[in-house]
Each structure stands twice: as C-alpha cells, then as structure tokens.
Design a protein around this motif. Structure first.
Motif, PDB file in Angstrom:
ATOM      1  N   ARG A   1     -43.992  -8.125 -66.119  1.00 39.90           N
ATOM      2  CA  ARG A   1     -45.016  -7.202 -66.610  1.00 39.90           C
ATOM      3  C   ARG A   1     -45.773  -7.820 -67.779  1.00 39.90           C
ATOM      4  O   ARG A   1     -45.208  -8.597 -68.550  1.00 39.90           O
ATOM      5  CB  ARG A   1     -44.375  -5.904 -67.086  1.00 39.90           C
ATOM      6  N   THR A   2     -47.015  -7.411 -67.928  1.00 38.49           N
ATOM      7  CA  THR A   2     -47.843  -7.947 -69.001  1.00 38.49           C
ATOM      8  C   THR A   2     -48.141  -6.853 -70.010  1.00 38.49           C
ATOM      9  O   THR A   2     -48.234  -5.682 -69.659  1.00 38.49           O
ATOM     10  CB  THR A   2     -49.177  -8.452 -68.431  1.00 38.49           C
ATOM     11  N   LEU A   3     -48.289  -7.270 -71.237  1.00 34.56           N
ATOM     12  CA  LEU A   3     -48.899  -6.394 -72.239  1.00 34.56           C
ATOM     13  C   LEU A   3     -50.244  -7.013 -72.585  1.00 34.56           C
ATOM     14  O   LEU A   3     -50.305  -8.089 -73.185  1.00 34.56           O
ATOM     15  CB  LEU A   3     -48.058  -6.283 -73.513  1.00 34.56           C
ATOM     16  N   VAL A   4     -51.323  -6.365 -72.167  1.00 34.01           N
ATOM     17  CA  VAL A   4     -52.673  -6.785 -72.552  1.00 34.01           C
ATOM     18  C   VAL A   4     -53.315  -5.566 -73.193  1.00 34.01           C
ATOM     19  O   VAL A   4     -53.338  -4.490 -72.606  1.00 34.01           O
ATOM     20  CB  VAL A   4     -53.506  -7.248 -71.334  1.00 34.01           C
ATOM     21  N   ILE A   5     -53.794  -5.733 -74.407  1.00 32.11           N
ATOM     22  CA  ILE A   5     -54.433  -4.636 -75.137  1.00 32.11           C
ATOM     23  C   ILE A   5     -55.910  -4.975 -75.304  1.00 32.11           C
ATOM     24  O   ILE A   5     -56.255  -6.014 -75.873  1.00 32.11           O
ATOM     25  CB  ILE A   5     -53.758  -4.427 -76.506  1.00 32.11           C
ATOM     26  N   THR A   6     -56.762  -4.104 -74.790  1.00 31.43           N
ATOM     27  CA  THR A   6     -58.201  -4.358 -74.797  1.00 31.43           C
ATOM     28  C   THR A   6     -58.920  -3.349 -75.681  1.00 31.43           C
ATOM     29  O   THR A   6     -58.359  -2.325 -76.053  1.00 31.43           O
ATOM     30  CB  THR A   6     -58.766  -4.262 -73.364  1.00 31.43           C
ATOM     31  N   ARG A   7     -60.180  -3.673 -76.000  1.00 34.69           N
ATOM     32  CA  ARG A   7     -60.992  -2.701 -76.731  1.00 34.69           C
ATOM     33  C   ARG A   7     -61.899  -1.917 -75.784  1.00 34.69           C
ATOM     34  O   ARG A   7     -62.008  -0.715 -75.872  1.00 34.69           O
ATOM     35  CB  ARG A   7     -61.823  -3.402 -77.820  1.00 34.69           C
ATOM     36  N   SER A   8     -62.577  -2.630 -74.868  1.00 38.08           N
ATOM     37  CA  SER A   8     -63.508  -1.925 -73.983  1.00 38.08           C
ATOM     38  C   SER A   8     -62.834  -1.622 -72.655  1.00 38.08           C
ATOM     39  O   SER A   8     -62.136  -2.471 -72.088  1.00 38.08           O
ATOM     40  CB  SER A   8     -64.757  -2.774 -73.747  1.00 38.08           C
ATOM     41  N   THR A   9     -63.047  -0.411 -72.154  1.00 38.38           N
ATOM     42  CA  THR A   9     -62.427   0.013 -70.889  1.00 38.38           C
ATOM     43  C   THR A   9     -63.444   0.758 -70.043  1.00 38.38           C
ATOM     44  O   THR A   9     -64.376   1.370 -70.559  1.00 38.38           O
ATOM     45  CB  THR A   9     -61.258   0.985 -71.146  1.00 38.38           C
ATOM     46  N   PHE A  10     -63.214   0.724 -68.746  1.00 43.27           N
ATOM     47  CA  PHE A  10     -63.933   1.587 -67.818  1.00 43.27           C
ATOM     48  C   PHE A  10     -62.870   2.345 -67.024  1.00 43.27           C
ATOM     49  O   PHE A  10     -61.689   1.979 -67.062  1.00 43.27           O
ATOM     50  CB  PHE A  10     -64.824   0.743 -66.887  1.00 43.27           C
ATOM     51  N   ALA A  11     -63.289   3.368 -66.304  1.00 42.65           N
ATOM     52  CA  ALA A  11     -62.365   4.107 -65.444  1.00 42.65           C
ATOM     53  C   ALA A  11     -61.534   3.124 -64.624  1.00 42.65           C
ATOM     54  O   ALA A  11     -62.081   2.209 -64.014  1.00 42.65           O
ATOM     55  CB  ALA A  11     -63.152   5.033 -64.524  1.00 42.65           C
ATOM     56  N   GLY A  12     -60.226   3.300 -64.633  1.00 46.74           N
ATOM     57  CA  GLY A  12     -59.350   2.433 -63.859  1.00 46.74           C
ATOM     58  C   GLY A  12     -58.735   1.298 -64.659  1.00 46.74           C
ATOM     59  O   GLY A  12     -57.826   0.625 -64.176  1.00 46.74           O
TER      60      GLY A  12
ATOM     61  N   ASN B   1     -73.226 -13.216 -58.883  1.00 48.35           N
ATOM     62  CA  ASN B   1     -73.412 -12.506 -57.621  1.00 48.35           C
ATOM     63  C   ASN B   1     -74.751 -11.783 -57.563  1.00 48.35           C
ATOM     64  O   ASN B   1     -74.981 -10.963 -56.685  1.00 48.35           O
ATOM     65  CB  ASN B   1     -72.264 -11.508 -57.403  1.00 48.35           C
ATOM     66  N   GLY B   2     -75.633 -12.086 -58.524  1.00 49.90           N
ATOM     67  CA  GLY B   2     -76.952 -11.478 -58.523  1.00 49.90           C
ATOM     68  C   GLY B   2     -77.030 -10.168 -59.292  1.00 49.90           C
ATOM     69  O   GLY B   2     -78.105  -9.621 -59.464  1.00 49.90           O
ATOM     70  N   GLN B   3     -75.901  -9.672 -59.742  1.00 52.44           N
ATOM     71  CA  GLN B   3     -75.931  -8.427 -60.511  1.00 52.44           C
ATOM     72  C   GLN B   3     -76.505  -8.686 -61.901  1.00 52.44           C
ATOM     73  O   GLN B   3     -76.327  -9.764 -62.468  1.00 52.44           O
ATOM     74  CB  GLN B   3     -74.521  -7.853 -60.656  1.00 52.44           C
ATOM     75  N   ILE B   4     -77.147  -7.661 -62.420  1.00 53.54           N
ATOM     76  CA  ILE B   4     -77.638  -7.757 -63.792  1.00 53.54           C
ATOM     77  C   ILE B   4     -76.778  -6.887 -64.704  1.00 53.54           C
ATOM     78  O   ILE B   4     -76.212  -5.889 -64.274  1.00 53.54           O
ATOM     79  CB  ILE B   4     -79.122  -7.341 -63.901  1.00 53.54           C
ATOM     80  N   GLU B   5     -76.731  -7.305 -65.955  1.00 44.74           N
ATOM     81  CA  GLU B   5     -75.937  -6.564 -66.941  1.00 44.74           C
ATOM     82  C   GLU B   5     -76.376  -5.095 -67.037  1.00 44.74           C
ATOM     83  O   GLU B   5     -75.588  -4.230 -67.378  1.00 44.74           O
ATOM     84  CB  GLU B   5     -76.052  -7.221 -68.321  1.00 44.74           C
ATOM     85  N   TYR B   6     -77.635  -4.839 -66.736  1.00 44.81           N
ATOM     86  CA  TYR B   6     -78.147  -3.458 -66.750  1.00 44.81           C
ATOM     87  C   TYR B   6     -77.192  -2.523 -66.016  1.00 44.81           C
ATOM     88  O   TYR B   6     -76.932  -1.409 -66.449  1.00 44.81           O
ATOM     89  CB  TYR B   6     -79.518  -3.437 -66.083  1.00 44.81           C
ATOM     90  N   ASN B   7     -76.694  -3.008 -64.882  1.00 45.35           N
ATOM     91  CA  ASN B   7     -75.811  -2.177 -64.062  1.00 45.35           C
ATOM     92  C   ASN B   7     -74.337  -2.343 -64.414  1.00 45.35           C
ATOM     93  O   ASN B   7     -73.560  -1.410 -64.279  1.00 45.35           O
ATOM     94  CB  ASN B   7     -75.991  -2.520 -62.584  1.00 45.35           C
ATOM     95  N   THR B   8     -73.954  -3.556 -64.804  1.00 48.14           N
ATOM     96  CA  THR B   8     -72.520  -3.863 -64.886  1.00 48.14           C
ATOM     97  C   THR B   8     -71.983  -3.917 -66.323  1.00 48.14           C
ATOM     98  O   THR B   8     -70.794  -4.136 -66.522  1.00 48.14           O
ATOM     99  CB  THR B   8     -72.217  -5.216 -64.223  1.00 48.14           C
ATOM    100  N   HIS B   9     -72.882  -3.749 -67.283  1.00 43.65           N
ATOM    101  CA  HIS B   9     -72.481  -3.802 -68.700  1.00 43.65           C
ATOM    102  C   HIS B   9     -71.187  -3.028 -68.965  1.00 43.65           C
ATOM    103  O   HIS B   9     -70.267  -3.532 -69.619  1.00 43.65           O
ATOM    104  CB  HIS B   9     -73.628  -3.231 -69.541  1.00 43.65           C
ATOM    105  N   ASN B  10     -71.121  -1.814 -68.475  1.00 42.95           N
ATOM    106  CA  ASN B  10     -69.968  -0.964 -68.796  1.00 42.95           C
ATOM    107  C   ASN B  10     -68.677  -1.437 -68.145  1.00 42.95           C
ATOM    108  O   ASN B  10     -67.616  -0.872 -68.407  1.00 42.95           O
ATOM    109  CB  ASN B  10     -70.257   0.492 -68.403  1.00 42.95           C
ATOM    110  N   LEU B  11     -68.779  -2.464 -67.293  1.00 44.88           N
ATOM    111  CA  LEU B  11     -67.580  -2.992 -66.635  1.00 44.88           C
ATOM    112  C   LEU B  11     -67.044  -4.245 -67.330  1.00 44.88           C
ATOM    113  O   LEU B  11     -65.965  -4.728 -66.969  1.00 44.88           O
ATOM    114  CB  LEU B  11     -67.888  -3.357 -65.169  1.00 44.88           C
TER     115      LEU B  11
END
Ligand code: NAG
Ligand code: NAG
Ligand code: NAG
Ligand code: NAG
Ligand code: NAG
Ligand code: NAG
Ligand code: NAG
Ligand code: NAG
Ligand code: NAG
Length: 894
Positions: free
Chosen positions: A553-564, A522-532
């Motif tokens: 219901r799902t159980l998905v366990i992640t390492r990286s998270t952002f607000a939400g 979508n034209g975004q660069i990782e500079y802005n969206t890395h944390n997502l």
C-alpha cells in the motif's frame, strides 16, 4: 478583454456587456427567458430513455450561440442510480476522460424497481428526479430552461426552502452550505490561507441533500470551470441551485440514497467515484513536517526531540528545503547532502519510523545544465505544451522558470516512475515510505499573461534566474488527425477569456496556473482538464510508488483533488492559518473530504500553517487533530517552529491525545477497511447518525470519529468551556466511562483544561482498543487489546475488528471479528487467520447498575471465572481476561 459573439438584442446589449465583464451577477430573468428545448423522438427501451432536444424558440445566445439540437440519454444504471446525459451530437465536445475517471459499472435496472425515477415534460423539455416510494421531487428543472451554448451550460433546480445541502468542495465554508446568495466556484487554485467563500485546490461537483424523508446525492461529472449558485430570493421558489459551466457536456448521476440511513448515499457515491485506497497501518501514526527546516541536522534534532519528549513520532517529513535550488529530485549538497539524508532514513527505519519527502510537479526549465529530470523529460517530450504544440508551456514555480509534466502524455508514467526509482532508490537515493505532492493545481507564480517568466523569475528572486529563451523541443508526437480535429473544434472558442467568467478568486482562468490554452499530448487543452491535473499527478505518483514497492500500500498525500482521487491518494487541507477560525474550519473541511468526497485520509495542518501559532491554540489543535484520519503537524518557513514538544502544555496535550488515538488505532483501521470495501464514512457528521433530529443538520463543530466516538472540542480562544449538543441517546464520558443520557439539548462543559478534549462513546458499541498507547505503531501492534462494551438505549451493543499485516494491498491473512453484547453477555466470533500475537487483556462493561455476582469467560468448551472489579460511581465492570486473541470467546456477567 472579453468579447461577445452572436446576435445581441439591442435592449439587453448593455446588460449583457456588464454580465460578461462582471460575471458575479447574472440576472436570472435573462436566463429564464431563454427558450429551452422541446423533446422529440422519445424512445424508451428497458432501462434506457433517449430523445432529441430541439431548441424550442428564438435563441437567446447569452454567452454564445444556443446549440440547436441536443441528444438526451437517461439510463437507470442500478436501482439507486440514474445517469442523465445531454450532449451536442453534431460535435465532439470534451468529456472527462475515462482514463482519469473510469465510468461506474451499470447493471441496467428496471425503472419499475428503482428507488428514484426520471420524469419529464416534452415541451418545453424539463425533467424531475423523484423518490419512487413517496413521489417526492428531489431535483426539478421545471421552471428554468436548460441553456446549452459552446462555452456556457446552465441547469437549475428548485429545492425545498432552506435545503440542507452538503458538498460542492473544496471549500472553507460551513459544512451545511449557505442557501442565501452563495456561489461555489470550481477551478483548482493555489489558495494560500484557504480563504472562505473562494475556490480552493480541488473540485468535487457532488452534493448531498438531506431531508427528514431521506438523503440523496447529485453528481455532475465535469472537470470544466463552473459556478454553482445557491439562492433563496426568487419569489415563490424555495432554494434554487444553478450550475453555470463553461464547457463539456451535462453528465449527471442521481443517487437515491435512502429514506432512513444517510450513509447509504456515501456508499452509492463510492460506486461512482471508487472506494478509497487502503493506506498502511503506520500512516495513522503522528506525522511531523515543516517548511523551513534549515539543514539535515535540524531534521535529525526534531526526530530525537520527539522521543526525548516522550511523544510518539511515526513519520518525519521534509518540505522543499531539501532540494538543490528547489529543483525536484535533487538534494542540496551543502545543507541536505545525500549521504546524511540516507543516514537519517536509516536511523528512522531502524527505529520503526518512516520518512516522507515533498515532490512538486513543476520541473526546472534547465536546458544544457545537466539536470537529469529535465533532460530525460525533454527527451521523452513529456511537457505540457504552448498552444502551437511545439514549445513547452512555461510557468514559474519554486525553482524559477519551469515546465509542467503532461499527465496525458503516453510516456509520462514511464518518466515519472523512472524519476522516483532513481531519486528514491533504497540503495543509492532516499528511501521514502510515502510521497507528498504539492503545487499540483498546478500552481504557478507567473502573473498572466506571463509573457516573460524569465524576467518575473528575477524580479521574484526565484532561483535560478534564466535569461535564455527556450530551445526548439523535439518534434511533437501527437500530430495526429484525431488530435488536430479536436483542436480545431475548439480553436473557435475563446479559451483564455470565455464569455462567461467564473468567479475564480485568482482572476482570469490562467492566472497563477498553467494557461487554459496549454496543450496536452492527446490534444486536450488545460481549459477542459485543469481540474484534473492534481488527480492525474496523484495517479502517476501512486503508480510510481507501487513500482518501487510492488504489492504494498502507498501513502501519497496530495493538495489538489478531483472526484475519485481518494481511490488513489489522501489529502491535506492545504495552507491554512494558525488562527481559531481555521482551527474550527478544519472540522468542516475534514467532514467534506471524509464523509462526502470519499477522500478519508485527510487532515489539516495542525497548529496552523501560516502565521505564528500560540501555546493554547496549538494545544487545542493537537487534540482536535488527533481525530483526523491523517494527523500531521506542519507549518511554514515564516512562522516560528511549533513541534508539539516546544511548550509544556502542548507536549502534555499531545501525549494525552496520542495515547487515546493509538489505543483507538485498530478501531480507526477497521473503519478504514470498511470504507475501502464499500465507501462507508470513517468520520461522520452528527446528522448521519441522527437523521431525524433537525438540530444536528447544521452542526460542524462536533463530529463522530468513526461512528462511535463523539468529539466535541473547545472552539473559542482562551476558553475552558464549550456548549455542545447531545442527541437523544445514551453516551459514556471517555474520561470517566460514566453514562450520560443525551436529551436532544445543549449542555455546557466547563473546566476543560488545555490538555483535555471532551469525548463521548456512543451507546450501542463494542470498541476494540489497544490496552495502552505506544511510541511507534510497530510496538502498538504488539500490545494487548481491551474491549469496551458500551450498551445503547436498548441495552445492546455491537462492534467489529479487522486486523491484517497493515501493509499488503492484498493481505495473505486477515482476522475479522464481530462482537455482540446483549443481556450481560459479550460474544466474540470471527476468523483469526492473521495472528495478532497478543491477548485480550480485559473487558470493560459500561453502564452496569449493580455489581455482578460473577463474570465467566468461555472459550471453546472451557469456562473460567474472571477476576473483576466494580466501580459503583462510574458503573463500570472491569474484568481481567488475559486470554490469547486467536479464537472465539464469550464473557458473561451474572
Ligand atoms: C451565431 O449565429 C448567428 C446567426 O444567428 C451567426 O451569424 C453566427 O455566425 C453564429 N456564431 C457562431 C460563432 O456560430
Ligand atoms: C416547442 O413546443 C412548443 C409548445 O408545444 C411550440 O409552441 C414550439 O413551436 C415548439 N418549438 C419547436 C422548435 O418545435
Ligand atoms: C410525471 O409527470 C407528469 C406530467 O407532469 C405528472 O402528471 C406525473 O404525476 C409525474 N409522475 C411522477 C411519478 O411524478
Ligand atoms: C441571490 O439573489 C439576490 C437577489 O436577487 C441577488 O442579488 C444575488 O446576486 C443572488 N446571488 C446569487 C449567488 O445568485
Ligand atoms: C451577494 O454576495 C456577494 C459576494 O459575496 C456580495 O458582493 C453581494 O453584495 C451579495 N448580495 C446580496 C444581495 O446579498
Ligand atoms: C510556439 O509558442 C511559443 C510560446 O508562445 C513560442 O515561444 C515559440 O516560438 C512558438 N514556436 C513556433 C515554432 O512558433
Ligand atoms: C493517432 O491516432 C491513431 C488512430 O486514432 C491512434 O491509433 C494512434 O495511437 C494515435 N497516435 C498518437 C501518437 O496519438
Ligand atoms: C492575477 O493575479 C494577481 C494577484 O495574484 C492580480 O493582481 C491580477 O489582477 C490577476 N490578473 C488577472 C489577469 O487575472
Ligand atoms: C512570528 O514571530 C516571530 C518572532 O516574534 C516574528 O519575527 C515573525 O515575524 C512572526 N511571524 C509572523 C508570520 O507573524
């Protein structure tokens, strides 16, 4: 490597050069000398205020040219939330996409009825947020000009002396944040060993500030890299908190919280980021994992060893070991052959147990090798791209050279769901019950500038080493005027080496991760969206799991998270160490996720991930870990195995505490359901319950599991004693059920052996317990209840119980029960649509001073005398009921 742009005043040139190279220190006086803005054209209509902000004087151009004109919009979105947004109206600047972070519903409150207010001065422009009832200022930019440059935004607020601040994760620091010389950097990082004082995997730009006059929250909706500096060294100021952000816009949500109940702000934050996704009942059982299981035989042995040791194991996990050459969506034909893996899954399922496998985001770069996941993704062109938009951006992860899924690509969900459907197919593949997603910062072993990942792969002995250059991929599909315009707007900026260098512990922005100039569809660069990145992988994985089992219901366990992220997945606290420091840190880490960031399905690697654990550490940690919502034993391939059955003490500690945890499981499940409904926390720091008691503000070695079980683990190596704080309240010792009056003081507990953890029930609650533990949650659900009535200082108690089928997203039937106790009588009322199929075996009344003459049970129109016993030493009345738990009843002592 850093370049400075714009006019520089000679006298500060040297200082600024030093700043840019060594961003650890920014002279506040340089920034405070910036001109700030004047507000003009202020318009107020109903709940909205808008203004133009015009640079007030000569630009200071610290890290780029000051933006000349900004626009301000302030909206009273609800009576407890104000949204303050400052943008540059002349360009399209990056904002967190609504597809990843849907904006909260705004109900346009009148400023007159709002609990907090926005006030401002025009020249120079500054603003305050104050509590309406008291006019107390909560946030104020008054003495620090706002700075808005292309790649540097600063907002700084004055706070009280020794402000009580919580949040700004992910971090391994004290739950009560330091106020001296403290920097929180937000930039997702594969942070092996989770070192204190550094940026870790996830990013949560929210803080709660607590005062005895109330608790409020401040959320900066930004996924850009940032340093948040907290300090108390400026003369005449209390604590200052300063955001230094390297892109995006200023997008603040101020949350009023409450004057009396700190948990109110958690519910208000949930209105902004979403409430947590409900998880299956079974996911509260014990999980066992490790990196380093050598083959399928070893996995099967761990499963049977657990049952042989009489320790309930609900879910078995396997790390990347199962993969063929560490490629996702493959099994090793020799060590983990598919047919044998399927046998293991069948075995588990036929024993009411479950299975979870690891899936990383990075896909082995394998052109012409017949590797389906790579070929299908290439055909759909779904990889994150190099800056020129034609070739995939390459990284170096477990399988060697890799590409990264681009979670913004329009076909990415179809790709990811299809790979899950194929590999995790119940008929032909591995029928997992939950998903584990790792390395999604995204992590890369490639050292920046990563000019030659192929050679690095050989040097690092990562299978398989590749020597051919990448082919031309298919034509990109995003070549669209909108995308290109966005891209051009950013090409001016230095996205690899921004002038303000955040204190990323990995070095430059692109080190050990996808590069900040990598390009999304979508034209975004990782500079802005890395944390997502990790959160977007989480969303795609949740959807892929939902597609496999619709409606469940799902159980998905992640390492990286952002607000939400919590509204989609749970999280484990990453690669910690098997030492006492990390054992202690695990409490603050859990409190951050569960009681601030709305990610309640959380836990640390029990007994420690890296290094060799010890018998006593593992025993203590097994017991502490039983009071994390997510309970998983895990360690890495270079340490000795540490399943709970490996030492007698640890096995006994695990059996003891799992019995308690399983008996409490419906209490936990009820709390989680409430969290899902409105964001009420399922674990609580002490100050949430005792907000007027300043002694509780710094405590992070004790906590409440739910809101009623005070957990006070032993915290020192080799120790069998612990000094704990008991607030001024009535408590009951879990082991003896005897009352103990807290007197707002420390008490020292001694002779705590290595199979015991000190627990207290907070007075004022009725606990719905299962009468005994079980080896699986399936059997547990067929076990009778018992109710424990623990009156508070006023002699009353209340509680609730929520029961459903434990797996449906929208359960067809539910049972919801309220339990109230006063003056010797317990009343149980509710609806009972979901059949529990079990009895209430008994009721325990705690803190009863004299033996009652009788205990009477009433159901509908019938009343019966219950058999009971009284223990004068512990002051417990134990009344046997054995009535079906399918309708209202009461129990009266007289
Ligand atoms: C910054 O402003 C100066 C004039 O003040 C101008 O010469 C220069 O081109 C500007 N730089 C950018 C990157 O806009
Ligand atoms: C901003 O306001 C100050 C104080 O009124 C004034 O001195 C200054 O000229 C103003 N700046 C601009 C650009 O209007
Ligand atoms: C708003 O700001 C003005 C100017 O500083 C001040 O006089 C007024 O008391 C403030 N109002 C509140 C409610 O803080
Ligand atoms: C805190 O203030 C001291 C003294 O001015 C300064 O040396 C230090 O760099 C500051 N730390 C942060 C994180 O701002
Ligand atoms: C502030 O913290 C930094 C990083 O931990 C340290 O290098 C520096 O010496 C500290 N400064 C002061 C004034 O304490
Ligand atoms: C695009 O960039 C990549 C990575 O720098 C490079 O390998 C590739 O040759 C470039 N493609 C074109 C068409 O320039
Ligand atoms: C290109 O832009 C148009 C108009 O903004 C939009 O409708 C279309 O979906 C975009 N196509 C792609 C591939 O992004
Ligand atoms: C990248 O990280 C490595 C350690 O992992 C470090 O030695 C190196 O200096 C870093 N490079 C950059 C450019 O930050
Ligand atoms: C763990 O202990 C084993 C056996 O003593 C040893 O070989 C290994 O190096 C240790 N691992 C670590 C990380 O210390």
């Amino acid at each position: 490597m850093l370049r400075l742009r714009g006019p520089i005043f000679g006298s500060v040139l040297v200082a600024l050069w030093a700043l840019a190279v060594q961003a650890e220190w920014v002279d506040p006086t340089v920034l405070d000398a910036c001109p700030g803005y004047n507000a003009t054209n202020v318009q107020t209509t109903g709940s909205t205020l808008t203004a133009d902000l015009v640079l007030a004087g000569a630009p200071c151009n610290v890290f780029g040219n000051d933006t000349r004109q900004l626009s301000l919009e302030v909206v009273y979105e609800t009576t407890t939330r104000i949204h303050v947004k400052i943008i540059d109206p002349s360009t399209i600047r990056y904002e967190v996409p609504a597809s990843v972070f849907p904006r909260p519903i705004s109900s346009s409150a009148s400023p007159d009825s709002a609990a907090i207010g926005f006030n401002y001065t025009e020249a120079p422009f500054s603003f305050t947020i104050y509590r309406t009832s008291t006019s107390e200022i909560l946030f104020s930019t008054a003495t620090h000009p706002i700075i808005f440059e292309p790649q540097y935004l600063r907002v700084k607020t004055d706070l009280p002396v020794n402000a009580n601040l919580y949040g700004l994760g992910e971090n391994t620091d004290s739950f009560h944040l330091p106020t001296y010389n403290y920097t929180r950097t937000l930039w997702s990082r594969d942070a092996y060993g989770v070192p204190p004082g550094t940026n870790l995997y996830g990013n949560h730009p929210i803080y709660f500030e607590h005062r005895t006059t109330g608790t409020h929250g401040v959320f900066l909706l930004s996924s850009n890299g940032m340093d948040i500096k907290i300090n108390n060294t400026e003369a005449g100021k209390g604590t200052t908190l300063e955001y230094n952000v390297i892109g995006g816009v200023l997008d603040f949500y101020f949350l009023a919280g409450s004057e009396t109940d700190p948990t109110e702000v958690t519910r208000q934050y949930a209105e902004v980021v979403g409430t947590p996704a409900e998880v299956p009942y079974w996911s509260f059982g014990l999980h066992q994992c490790r990196f380093g299981y050598q083959n399928y035989i070893e996995v099967s042995e761990v499963i049977t060893n657990y049952s042989a040791a009489d320790i309930p194991l609900e879910t078995m996990w396997t790390d990347i070991d199962y993969m063929n050459q560490r490629r996702i969506f493959t099994t090793d034909p020799n060590y983990f052959p598919l047919s044998r893996m399927r046998e293991i899954v069948d075995y588990l399922h036929s024993h009411d147990q479950r299975y979870v496998l690891m899936t990383d985001p990075a896909v082995a770069y394998a052109p012409g090798q017949g590797y389906g996941p790579f070929d299908r993704g290439t055909a759909l062109d779904v990889w994150l791209k190099a800056p020129n938009g034609t070739s995939p951006h390459l990284g170096l992860v477990w399988p060697g050279v890799t590409v990264f899924p681009d979670w913004f690509h329009p076909s990415i969900q179809a790709y990811w769901s299809n790979e899950f459907a194929l590999f995790y197919n119940p008929e032909t593949g591995i029928d997992i019950d939950g998903a584990w997603i790792d390395m999604n910062e995204p992590s890369s072993f490639c050292l920046f500038p990563c000019d030659d990942p192929f050679t690095q792969a050989i040097q690092q002995d990562l299978p398989p080493a590749r020597t051919t250059p990448p082919p031309d991929p298919n034509a990109p599909i995003f070549t669209n005027s909108t995308s290109m315009k966005k891209r051009q707007a950013l090409s001016d900026q230095d996205i690899l080496y921004p002038p303000y260098a955040i204190e990323n512990a990995a070095g430059g922005l692109s080190n050990n991760t996808a590069h900040s100039d990598a390009l999304h569809a979508n034209g975004q660069i990782e500079y802005n969206t890395h944390n997502l990145y990790g959160t977007m992988m989480s969303m795609a994985t949740q959807n892929a799991m939902l597609a496999r089992r619709p409606g469940l219901r799902t159980l998905v366990i992640t390492r990286s998270t952002f607000a939400g992220a919590g509204s989609h997945v749970g999280k484990w606290l990453g690669d910690n160490m098997a030492d006492w420091e990390h054992y202690r840190f695990s409490i603050a880490g859990m409190l951050g996720m569960a009681s601030v960031y709305q990610i309640p399905m959380v836990g640390s690697d029990i007994c420690g991930y890296a290094l060799n654990t010890t018998e006593t550490l593992c025993a203590r940690w097994a017991m502490l870990g039983a009071f994390s919502p997510f309970m998983r034993n895990h360690n890495d391939d270079t340490s000795l195995p540490h399943e709970f059955y490996r030492w007698p003490t640890v096995a006994q500690a695990a059996r003891n505490v799992l019995d308690i945890r399983y008996r409490l499981m419906d209490y936990l499940y009820t709390a989680f359901h409430l969290a899902h409904t409105d964001g009420t926390p399922i674990v609580n720091p002490l100050w949430y319950m005792y907000p007027q008691d300043a002694n509780t503000f710094p405590i992070d070695l004790q906590f409440f599991f739910g809101d009623s079980i005070l957990v006070s683990p032993v915290t020192e190596e080799n120790s069998t004693s612990v000094t704990i704080y008991l607030p001024n309240d009535t408590f009951y010792d879990w082991a003896t059920l005897s009352p103990i009056q807290g007197e707002a003081s420390n008490i020292t507990l001694t002779n705590i052996d290595f199979t015991t953890i000190p627990l207290y029930i907070r007075g004022g609650v009725v606990l719905p317990l299962r009468a005994q533990g079980a080896m699986t949650t399936t059997v547990l659900r067929q076990t009778d209840f018992e109710l424990v009535v623990a009156p508070g200082v006023g002699g009353e108690a209340s509680g609730s119980l929520y029961v459903d089928d434990g797996i449906s997203i929208t359960p067809p039937l539910t049972t919801e029960v309220q339990m109230g106790y006063s003056q010797g009588k317990l009343c149980v009322n509710g609806w009972y649509d979901y059949p529990t199929g079990v009895n209430v075996a008994r009721v325990l009344f705690l803190g009863v001073d004299t033996e009652p003459g009788s205990v009477v049970v009433g159901c509908g129109s019938s009343t019966n005398n219950a058999t009971f016993s009284y223990d004068a030493a512990s002051k417990v009345v134990n009344a046997t009921l054995d009535i079906p738990f399918n309708g209202d009843f009461w129990v009266q002592m007289s």
